[in-house]
Design a protein around this motif. Structure first.
Motif, short mmCIF file in Angstrom:
data_model
loop_
_atom_site.label_atom_id
_atom_site.label_comp_id
_atom_site.label_asym_id
_atom_site.label_seq_id
_atom_site.Cartn_x
_atom_site.Cartn_y
_atom_site.Cartn_z
N VAL A 1 0.83 -1.20 0.00
CA VAL A 1 0.00 0.00 0.00
C VAL A 1 0.87 1.27 0.00
CG1 VAL A 1 -1.74 1.29 1.29
CG2 VAL A 1 -1.89 -1.20 1.16
N SER B 1 -9.94 -7.68 -2.79
CA SER B 1 -9.59 -7.33 -1.42
C SER B 1 -10.74 -6.66 -0.69
CB SER B 1 -8.40 -6.36 -1.47
OG SER B 1 -8.18 -5.78 -0.21
N THR C 1 -10.36 -4.27 1.01
CA THR C 1 -10.07 -2.83 1.00
C THR C 1 -11.07 -2.08 0.11
OG1 THR C 1 -8.46 -3.17 -0.75
CG2 THR C 1 -7.58 -2.94 1.45
N TYR D 1 -2.92 1.17 -4.76
CA TYR D 1 -3.04 -0.29 -4.66
C TYR D 1 -4.52 -0.68 -4.57
CZ TYR D 1 -3.51 -4.84 -2.55
OH TYR D 1 -3.94 -6.11 -2.29
N PHE E 1 -10.04 -11.01 3.16
CA PHE E 1 -9.85 -10.22 4.37
C PHE E 1 -8.36 -10.32 4.71
CE2 PHE E 1 -13.90 -8.29 5.33
CZ PHE E 1 -14.58 -8.75 4.22
N ASN F 1 5.20 -4.80 6.87
CA ASN F 1 4.15 -3.81 7.15
C ASN F 1 3.01 -4.46 7.90
OD1 ASN F 1 5.19 -1.55 5.69
ND2 ASN F 1 4.75 -2.69 3.81
N ASN F 2 2.81 -5.75 7.67
CA ASN F 2 1.63 -6.42 8.21
C ASN F 2 1.88 -6.95 9.61
OD1 ASN F 2 1.38 -7.34 4.91
ND2 ASN F 2 -0.25 -6.19 5.89
N LEU F 3 0.77 -7.08 10.33
CA LEU F 3 0.85 -7.39 11.76
C LEU F 3 1.54 -8.73 12.06
CD1 LEU F 3 0.06 -6.75 14.70
CD2 LEU F 3 -2.15 -7.87 14.25
N PHE G 1 5.21 -9.16 11.47
CA PHE G 1 5.95 -8.33 12.42
C PHE G 1 5.99 -9.00 13.79
CE2 PHE G 1 7.88 -4.10 12.29
CZ PHE G 1 8.37 -4.03 13.58
N LEU H 1 7.21 -4.91 18.85
CA LEU H 1 6.05 -4.63 18.00
C LEU H 1 5.39 -3.35 18.50
CD1 LEU H 1 3.73 -5.55 15.93
CD2 LEU H 1 2.59 -6.37 18.01
N VAL I 1 2.01 -1.40 18.57
CA VAL I 1 0.57 -1.55 18.31
C VAL I 1 0.04 -0.15 17.97
CG1 VAL I 1 -1.66 -2.13 19.34
CG2 VAL I 1 0.34 -3.54 19.82
N PHE I 2 -0.42 -0.02 16.73
CA PHE I 2 -0.80 1.31 16.24
C PHE I 2 -2.18 1.72 16.75
CE2 PHE I 2 1.89 -0.13 12.44
CZ PHE I 2 3.05 0.45 12.95
N ARG J 1 -9.81 -6.77 12.74
CA ARG J 1 -9.76 -7.32 11.38
C ARG J 1 -10.27 -8.75 11.39
NH1 ARG J 1 -8.79 -2.78 10.94
NH2 ARG J 1 -7.06 -1.71 9.92
N TYR K 1 -9.06 -12.03 10.35
CA TYR K 1 -7.87 -12.76 9.92
C TYR K 1 -8.29 -14.14 9.44
CZ TYR K 1 -5.48 -8.96 12.25
OH TYR K 1 -5.05 -7.71 12.61
N VAL L 1 -6.13 -6.18 17.55
CA VAL L 1 -4.67 -6.39 17.53
C VAL L 1 -4.25 -7.08 18.84
CG1 VAL L 1 -2.42 -5.26 17.39
CG2 VAL L 1 -4.33 -4.37 16.04
N ASP M 1 -5.47 3.61 8.51
CA ASP M 1 -6.08 2.38 9.04
C ASP M 1 -7.59 2.57 9.22
OD1 ASP M 1 -4.27 0.32 9.27
OD2 ASP M 1 -3.52 0.96 11.23
C1 WQD Z 1 -3.64 -5.21 10.76
C2 WQD Z 1 -3.82 -4.45 12.08
C3 WQD Z 1 -2.74 -2.32 12.11
C4 WQD Z 1 1.39 -3.73 11.97
C5 WQD Z 1 -3.64 -5.32 4.83
C6 WQD Z 1 -3.39 -4.71 3.49
C7 WQD Z 1 -4.66 -4.56 2.75
C8 WQD Z 1 -5.44 -5.87 2.69
C9 WQD Z 1 -5.52 -6.56 3.99
C10 WQD Z 1 -5.10 -7.03 0.56
C11 WQD Z 1 -4.09 -2.98 11.88
C12 WQD Z 1 -2.13 -3.25 13.14
C13 WQD Z 1 0.00 -3.68 11.99
C14 WQD Z 1 2.12 -3.32 13.13
C15 WQD Z 1 0.04 -2.89 14.25
N1 WQD Z 1 -4.94 -6.85 1.81
N2 WQD Z 1 -0.67 -3.28 13.12
N3 WQD Z 1 1.40 -2.93 14.22
O1 WQD Z 1 -3.90 -2.86 7.33
O2 WQD Z 1 -5.70 -4.57 7.72
O3 WQD Z 1 -4.48 -4.50 5.58
O4 WQD Z 1 -4.25 -6.58 4.63
O5 WQD Z 1 -5.46 -6.37 -0.29
O6 WQD Z 1 -4.43 -4.04 1.51
O7 WQD Z 1 -2.75 -3.47 3.68
O8 WQD Z 1 -3.32 -5.32 7.66
O9 WQD Z 1 -1.59 -6.56 8.89
O10 WQD Z 1 -1.08 -4.21 8.10
O11 WQD Z 1 -2.69 -4.53 9.96
O12 WQD Z 1 -0.54 -2.52 15.26
O13 WQD Z 1 3.35 -3.30 13.14
O14 WQD Z 1 -2.58 -4.53 12.81
O15 WQD Z 1 -2.82 -1.01 12.60
O16 WQD Z 1 -4.97 -2.59 12.87
P1 WQD Z 1 -4.39 -4.21 7.14
P2 WQD Z 1 -2.07 -5.18 8.62
#
Ligand code: WQD
Length: 338
Positions: free
Chosen positions: A87, A125, A127, A150, A178, A198-200, A203, A215, A217-218, A231, A233, A272, A298
């Motif tokens: 993204v 997606s 999204t 994206y 999802f 970038n993804n949870l 990480f 980690l 937590v945003f 989310r 998952y 999260v 987010d």
């Molecule tokens: C999940 C949660 C973050 C990292 C992604 C793609 C999107 C779509 C689905 C396909 C959020 C939190 C994350 C970290 C955190 N896929 N987080 N600390 O944003 O739901 O979407 O997957 O098209 O395009 O971007 O997934 O795994 O990045 O985040 O707290 O270091 O984890 O804020 O709440 P997201 P994610």
């Protein structure tokens, strides 16, 4: 039946190749290896006992794409995973994202028409929904303005497919994923994030493995029960199986429209903090984490209404959150050993 899997060496693609081969399909992978590794081919063979055919090809190049269809006769369907998927990067390189993600689809579809191939499954997606007005979210919910190039390519792809399927012999199903996490039970294939994840979940596993210190937590003040984002998952193996049933639906002529959309999630939302708890519980590993400010862009919370997929596809996710986090950890541990 031979199925072309574009981007088949990637995270979701590789798991789908396994499930397709397990279901008796022949698999041809076309992948430019820009964000994946050819070793995946041998891993798929180790899991299934069968080596998929493979060609290294940049499908955004029309010449290379046509060559795939000419060299490998007998392709009867296509599952399209080949795309750029970060993204943040898409905000910096929008032209590259539009050219790559949409160019691949157009080149592939043009060749499908030329070779009389009728079935196309598209990686879409959740999204496309943006911030939901009502939960759980249904396929009929409005598609909102995209917040990144994206996400926009995913929306445009769905719209292109609507016009293309209306005027050609091509049938298509767009699967709105999802949040895919986890890895194959063999721990032979899984997610290979490029650089800092970038993804949870990647990480989390890298932090637990000591590759990252902590980690973040945003956000802790979202209007959710524990203040963190929610989310849906889904285990990547469950997601992979959805592609097999989507393809079969079209092959068996059970699709009700030329283009159909399905939510592919579990129907359960986890915050999260709940994912962190699940990771600690399923693996017995304590995670180092702390709160940080909200991440720009987010959405607060989203989870799927899966009733349409259950009814029409006869598909339902089987794996729970603990098996997802455990399998992600087992994959991380195998990676660390190498
Ligand atoms: C999940 C949660 C973050 C990292 C992604 C793609 C999107 C779509 C689905 C396909 C959020 C939190 C994350 C970290 C955190 N896929 N987080 N600390 O944003 O739901 O979407 O997957 O098209 O395009 O971007 O997934 O795994 O990045 O985040 O707290 O270091 O984890 O804020 O709440 P997201 P994610």
């Amino acid at each position: 039946m031979k199925i072309l899997i574009t981007g088949g060496c990637g995270y979701i693609g590789s798991h789908t190749c396994v499930e397709l081969q397990n279901a008796g399909f022949d698999v041809l992978i076309a992948d430019n290896l820009s964000n994946s590794n050819q070793v995946v081919i041998d891993r798929i063979e180790r899991i299934t006992g069968k080596k998929p055919e493979f060609i290294q090809s940049d499908l955004s190049d029309n010449g290379q794409c046509s060559k795939v269809f000419e060299e490998f006769q007998g392709i009867e369907g296509v599952i399209n995973f080949a795309a750029s998927k970060a993204v943040g990067e898409s905000m910096e390189k929008p032209v590259m994202y539009y050219k790559n993600n949409l160019g691949i689809i157009l080149n592939v579809i043009e060749n499908m028409q030329k070779h009389g191939i009728k079935y196309f499954v598209q990686s879409s997606s959740c999204t496309v929904y943006g911030e939901p007005e009502a939960l759980p979210i249904k396929e009929t919910s409005p598609v909102k303005d995209a917040t990144s190039p994206y996400g926009h390519t995913k929306q445009i792809a769905e719209q292109m497919l609507a016009f293309i399927t209306a005027s050609t012999d091509i049938n298509a199903i767009a699967l709105r994923y999802f949040n895919p996490i986890g890895a194959h039970a063999s721990a032979l294939i899984g997610e290979l994030p490029n650089g800092v994840p970038n993804n949870l979940v990647p990480f989390i596993t890298q932090t637990a493995a000591g590759i990252r210190k902590e980690l973040k937590v945003f956000g802790s003040d979202y209007p959710t029960p524990d203040g963190t984002c929610i989310r849906d998952y889904i285990h990547v193996v469950d997601l992979a199986k959805a592609h097999v049933v989507a393809l079969k639906r079209m092959v068996e002529k059970k699709n009700k429209e030329k283009l159909e959309f399905f939510n592919i999630g579990t129907g359960h939302g986890y915050s999260v903090l709940e994912v962190i708890n699940s990771f600690e519980k399923s693996t017995g590993v304590k995670l180092n984490w702390s709160f940080a400010p909200r991440r720009a862009g987010d959405i607060i919370q989203i989870w799927a209404d899966t009733s349409f997929a259950e009814r029409e596809l006869g598909w339902k996710a089987q794996e729970d959150i603990n098996s997802m986090t455990l399998s992600a950890w087992q994959w991380q541990q195998k990676l660390d050993k190498k």
